[in-house]
Each structure stands twice: as structure tokens, then as C-alpha cells.
Design a protein around this motif. Sequence first.
Motif, PDB file in Angstrom:
ATOM      1  N   PRO A  62       0.823  -1.226   0.000  1.00 49.95           N
ATOM      2  CA  PRO A  62       0.000   0.000   0.000  1.00 49.95           C
ATOM      3  C   PRO A  62       0.853   1.271   0.000  1.00 49.95           C
ATOM      4  CG  PRO A  62      -0.766  -1.518   1.693  1.00 49.95           C
ATOM      5  CD  PRO A  62       0.509  -2.076   1.138  1.00 49.95           C
ATOM      6  N   ARG A  63       1.961   1.249   0.705  1.00 50.85           N
ATOM      7  CA  ARG A  63       2.853   2.422   0.725  1.00 50.85           C
ATOM      8  C   ARG A  63       3.438   2.674  -0.657  1.00 50.85           C
ATOM      9  NH1 ARG A  63       6.707   1.964   5.952  1.00 50.85           N
ATOM     10  NH2 ARG A  63       7.325   4.039   5.243  1.00 50.85           N
ATOM     11  N   PHE A  64       3.777   1.589  -1.358  1.00 48.73           N
ATOM     12  CA  PHE A  64       4.344   1.717  -2.698  1.00 48.73           C
ATOM     13  C   PHE A  64       3.313   2.325  -3.647  1.00 48.73           C
ATOM     14  CE2 PHE A  64       6.997  -0.926  -5.985  1.00 48.73           C
ATOM     15  CZ  PHE A  64       7.556   0.237  -6.474  1.00 48.73           C
ATOM     16  N   ILE A  65       2.083   1.831  -3.603  1.00 44.89           N
ATOM     17  CA  ILE A  65       1.043   2.376  -4.475  1.00 44.89           C
ATOM     18  C   ILE A  65       0.795   3.843  -4.141  1.00 44.89           C
ATOM     19  CG2 ILE A  65      -1.415   2.242  -5.064  1.00 44.89           C
ATOM     20  CD1 ILE A  65      -1.100  -0.822  -4.996  1.00 44.89           C
ATOM     21  N   THR A  66       0.769   4.182  -2.861  1.00 44.90           N
ATOM     22  CA  THR A  66       0.604   5.579  -2.458  1.00 44.90           C
ATOM     23  C   THR A  66       1.743   6.436  -3.009  1.00 44.90           C
ATOM     24  OG1 THR A  66      -0.607   5.001  -0.451  1.00 44.90           O
ATOM     25  CG2 THR A  66       0.484   7.143  -0.475  1.00 44.90           C
ATOM     26  N   TYR A 119       3.590  10.469  -6.742  1.00 47.38           N
ATOM     27  CA  TYR A 119       4.561  10.903  -7.741  1.00 47.38           C
ATOM     28  C   TYR A 119       3.846  11.402  -9.006  1.00 47.38           C
ATOM     29  CZ  TYR A 119       8.151  10.762 -11.327  1.00 47.38           C
ATOM     30  OH  TYR A 119       8.980  11.104 -12.367  1.00 47.38           O
ATOM     31  N   PHE A 120       2.913  10.591  -9.516  1.00 45.39           N
ATOM     32  CA  PHE A 120       2.243  10.974 -10.750  1.00 45.39           C
ATOM     33  C   PHE A 120       1.239  12.102 -10.524  1.00 45.39           C
ATOM     34  CE2 PHE A 120       4.159   7.027 -12.123  1.00 45.39           C
ATOM     35  CZ  PHE A 120       4.647   7.399 -13.370  1.00 45.39           C
ATOM     36  N   TYR A 121       0.674  12.197  -9.334  1.00 49.07           N
ATOM     37  CA  TYR A 121      -0.175  13.336  -9.001  1.00 49.07           C
ATOM     38  C   TYR A 121       0.638  14.626  -9.101  1.00 49.07           C
ATOM     39  CZ  TYR A 121      -3.230  16.492  -6.423  1.00 49.07           C
ATOM     40  OH  TYR A 121      -4.016  17.563  -6.058  1.00 49.07           O
ATOM     41  N   ALA A 122       1.841  14.600  -8.572  1.00 45.69           N
ATOM     42  CA  ALA A 122       2.713  15.775  -8.636  1.00 45.69           C
ATOM     43  C   ALA A 122       3.057  16.134 -10.086  1.00 45.69           C
ATOM     44  CB  ALA A 122       3.998  15.538  -7.834  1.00 45.69           C
ATOM     45  N   GLN A 123       2.981  15.152 -10.990  1.00 44.95           N
ATOM     46  CA  GLN A 123       3.240  15.394 -12.412  1.00 44.95           C
ATOM     47  C   GLN A 123       1.977  15.863 -13.134  1.00 44.95           C
ATOM     48  OE1 GLN A 123       6.495  15.020 -13.396  1.00 44.95           O
ATOM     49  NE2 GLN A 123       6.812  14.459 -11.267  1.00 44.95           N
ATOM     50  N   GLY A 124       0.836  15.882 -12.430  1.00 43.13           N
ATOM     51  CA  GLY A 124      -0.412  16.359 -13.032  1.00 43.13           C
ATOM     52  C   GLY A 124      -1.473  15.295 -13.250  1.00 43.13           C
TER      53      GLY A 124
END
Length: 180
Positions: free
Chosen positions: A112-116, A121-126
Motif C-alpha cells: 500500500p505504501r508503494f502504491i501511495t 509521484y504521478f499526481y505531482a506530475q499532473g
Amino acid sequence: MPVVYMRRAKARDIDAIVEILQTAKGYLKEQGIDQWQADYPNSDTIQEDLDKHQAFVLMSDDQVAGYAAAFEGEDPLYTALEEGSWLKDGHDYASLHRVAISDKFRGQRLTPRFITALVSYFYAQGARDFRIDTHPGNLPMQGVIAKNGFEKRGTVHMQEADHISTARWAYQLLINDDEN
């Protein structure tokens, strides 16, 4: 307590990644799940992920504890969804694949930590739309996916080898941050 973080995979990580995937295949086989029981994923798969800059590792101190491939953009696997529909159509999403944790770290709730970490990471990319899939019999992974906010949307079919085509349950997570 170990420091746990995610980073892009490097060529020097290939042996550790292959070992993680091999032990994951064995774990799935022990569970009676036919996912990854052919030659996929293998070192060529990992090299391709590295070449496309879509390979990520979860680190626990200085050890590779997990592996995943993730990227933004259209994923051919998700274009033919059956028995359902996506919450949002289009090609602007992040796909998460080949998520696996080393058997040395099993039971430490690192998946779960890895998926988070991948979503963050991708949220920060948009990215605001995320997709992932797993075998219908892979109950542990289904639980992890659901606990990370993903919703089952239908079925896709994955080609694992020239002669193996298997159904996968497809999930989607939409992050709506329009309230800001």
C-alpha cells in the motif's frame, strides 16, 4: 526503523528486480493463481521498462524491497474494457503495472505504501486518473488496490505469453481536486 522511499529503478537494480518477480511468481503459484506463470515478466520486460523510464523501485534503507512499472498516457491494455466502463474516458491517465514486493519484506504492509508513493509521484506530475489491474484470484492485491481508493471498473485481457491470454480486473482511481 528503516527508511522507506521510492525512486526510479536503475540498471544496477535489475538482478534484485528479477529476484522479486521470480519470488512473486512462486507466491502466486502457491496461492493457486495462474498470474505470471509463463515467462512474463522477465529481465527483458524490466529492461524495456528501464528503457522507457517507467521502472520504479521501493527501497527499504539500501535494499530494493519492491518493483513496479508506471507511466502516463494511453495504455493499450485499458482501451478494451469489458463488463463495465471507466469513470472518465480519454488517454490522460497513469497506469500502474507489475507491482511486487520482495518476499524478504512480505507482511510489512509495503505494497500500500508503494502504491501511495506511485500515485503521489504521478499526481505531482499532473495525473488525476489512475488505472491498475490484477488477476481475479489475487485477493491480497485486490484488497490493497481497494484500500488505496481504487474502484473496480470492469475486465481487461492481458497477453502474458504467445499462447496465454487471461482476464484481469481493472480498477480506476480519480482524484478530484477542483475544490481548491
